[in-house]
Design an enzyme around this catalytic site. Structure first.
Site, PDB file in Angstrom:
ATOM      1  N   ASP A 117      -3.031  -8.782  -7.697  1.00  0.00           N
ATOM      2  CA  ASP A 117      -3.001  -7.901  -6.310  1.00  0.00           C
ATOM      3  C   ASP A 117      -3.212  -8.893  -5.013  1.00  0.00           C
ATOM      4  O   ASP A 117      -2.696  -8.907  -4.111  1.00  0.00           O
ATOM      5  CB  ASP A 117      -2.802  -5.985  -5.755  1.00  0.00           C
ATOM      6  CG  ASP A 117      -4.268  -5.739  -6.082  1.00  0.00           C
ATOM      7  OD1 ASP A 117      -5.041  -6.464  -6.166  1.00  0.00           O
ATOM      8  OD2 ASP A 117      -4.435  -4.194  -6.074  1.00  0.00           O
TER       9      ASP A 117
ATOM     10  N   GLY B 275      -5.991   4.733  -1.818  1.00  0.00           N
ATOM     11  CA  GLY B 275      -5.157   5.411  -0.755  1.00  0.00           C
ATOM     12  C   GLY B 275      -5.730   5.559   0.492  1.00  0.00           C
ATOM     13  O   GLY B 275      -5.350   5.589   1.114  1.00  0.00           O
TER      14      GLY B 275
ATOM     15  N   ASN C  45      -6.987   0.477   4.157  1.00  0.00           N
ATOM     16  CA  ASN C  45      -5.592   0.810   4.411  1.00  0.00           C
ATOM     17  C   ASN C  45      -5.030   1.211   6.310  1.00  0.00           C
ATOM     18  O   ASN C  45      -4.126   0.884   6.165  1.00  0.00           O
ATOM     19  CB  ASN C  45      -6.023   2.608   3.797  1.00  0.00           C
ATOM     20  CG  ASN C  45      -5.871   1.517   1.896  1.00  0.00           C
ATOM     21  OD1 ASN C  45      -5.144   1.050   1.196  1.00  0.00           O
ATOM     22  ND2 ASN C  45      -6.820   3.249   1.996  1.00  0.00           N
TER      23      ASN C  45
ATOM     24  N   SER D 180      -9.633   2.696  -2.895  1.00  0.00           N
ATOM     25  CA  SER D 180     -10.059   2.124  -3.768  1.00  0.00           C
ATOM     26  C   SER D 180     -10.137   1.420  -4.264  1.00  0.00           C
ATOM     27  O   SER D 180     -10.636   1.536  -5.010  1.00  0.00           O
ATOM     28  CB  SER D 180      -8.638   2.025  -4.041  1.00  0.00           C
ATOM     29  OG  SER D 180      -8.404   0.702  -3.158  1.00  0.00           O
TER      30      SER D 180
ATOM     31  N   HIS E 288      -7.837  -5.894  -5.028  1.00  0.00           N
ATOM     32  CA  HIS E 288      -8.401  -4.942  -5.547  1.00  0.00           C
ATOM     33  C   HIS E 288      -9.581  -6.162  -6.046  1.00  0.00           C
ATOM     34  O   HIS E 288      -8.995  -6.938  -6.894  1.00  0.00           O
ATOM     35  CB  HIS E 288      -8.155  -4.607  -6.530  1.00  0.00           C
ATOM     36  CG  HIS E 288      -7.313  -3.628  -5.975  1.00  0.00           C
ATOM     37  ND1 HIS E 288      -5.819  -3.078  -5.074  1.00  0.00           N
ATOM     38  CD2 HIS E 288      -7.588  -1.891  -4.906  1.00  0.00           C
ATOM     39  CE1 HIS E 288      -5.667  -2.200  -4.905  1.00  0.00           C
ATOM     40  NE2 HIS E 288      -7.253  -1.376  -4.082  1.00  0.00           N
TER      41      HIS E 288
END
Length: 229
Positions: free
Chosen positions: A204, A93, A121, A56, A207
């Protein structure tokens, strides 16, 4: 207009750590329909190809695609009149295992520079470190096997200490170790001067914002510019 035509994306965005398999399959199916068109356009351009292969962060989650660091890198390249086209193969993801599974398809076109940005991830999910390292090495091996002339750049990553100090430390060490063993350039930490800064990250906390991506691009460019010489 030239920049927009040159810069291409292979994958749509998904929610980080929450995208389901059916959504991935749907996106990959839609993407495969345009592969030949994209490949033909790249050939017509007559430019060398830089492929950003990541998750991402590469895909530009939460911002406009043109604001993500691969697109910003294309703008820098165009401003210097360098004959390179960037292809963004970022998939939100994505893990190292997922990246390895889709790599053959991505390498259907000739790639001159391969920027590998995966692992975050894995770390956030607590995947065993030996698996992450093994998958990254397998990706490097496959890229070299496909075209030994492809230059590979590895993006280093770090994670919050949620999994404990030992896991966090060993995760961070995976990237410089692989870079040294494979004799490939390393971006020491992709999110240097961005990670942990609320003003440069989305809500979040993971990012980067558009402003954060500007800094990420500079982190990448410090290494990539030497490769392009």
């Amino acid at each position: 207009m030239r920049t927009l035509l040159k810069f291409r994306y292979f994958f749509a965005l998904f929610l980080m750590l929450s995208c389901d398999d059916s959504a991935k399959k749907t996106t990959q199916n839609k993407t495969s329909e345009t592969t030949e068109q994209q490949k033909n356009l790249l050939i017509e351009d007559g430019n060398k190809v830089i492929l950003f292969f990541g998750d991402s962060l590469t895909a530009g989650y939460g911002i406009e695609l043109e604001e993500a660091f691969p697109a910003l890198t294309q703008k820098r390249i165009d401003s210097l009149n360098l004959n390179y086209t960037i292809v963004n193969s970022g998939l939100s993801g994505e893990t190292t295992a997922g990246g390895l599974n889709r790599l053959n398809w991505v390498l259907n076109q000739k790639v001159d520079v391969f920027v590998l940005e995966l692992g975050a991830n894995d770390g956030l999910r607590g995947i065993p470190l030996n698996e992450t390292s093994s998958n990254l090495q397998a990706i490097i091996n496959l890229v070299k096997k496909k075209n030994d002339d492809t230059r590979i750049v590895l993006a280093g990553m770090q994670i919050p200490p949620n999994m404990g100090p030992e896991y966090t430390k060993e995760f961070r060490e995976i990237f410089p170790k692989l870079a040294k063993e494979n004799n490939i350039p390393l971006v020491p930490f992709l999110l240097e001067n961005v990670a942990g800064n609320p003003e440069l990250n989305l809500e979040d906390g993971i990012h980067p914002t558009a402003e954060g991506h500007q800094i990420v691009m500079e982190n990448v460019w410090l290494v990539l510019s030497e490769v392009l010489k």
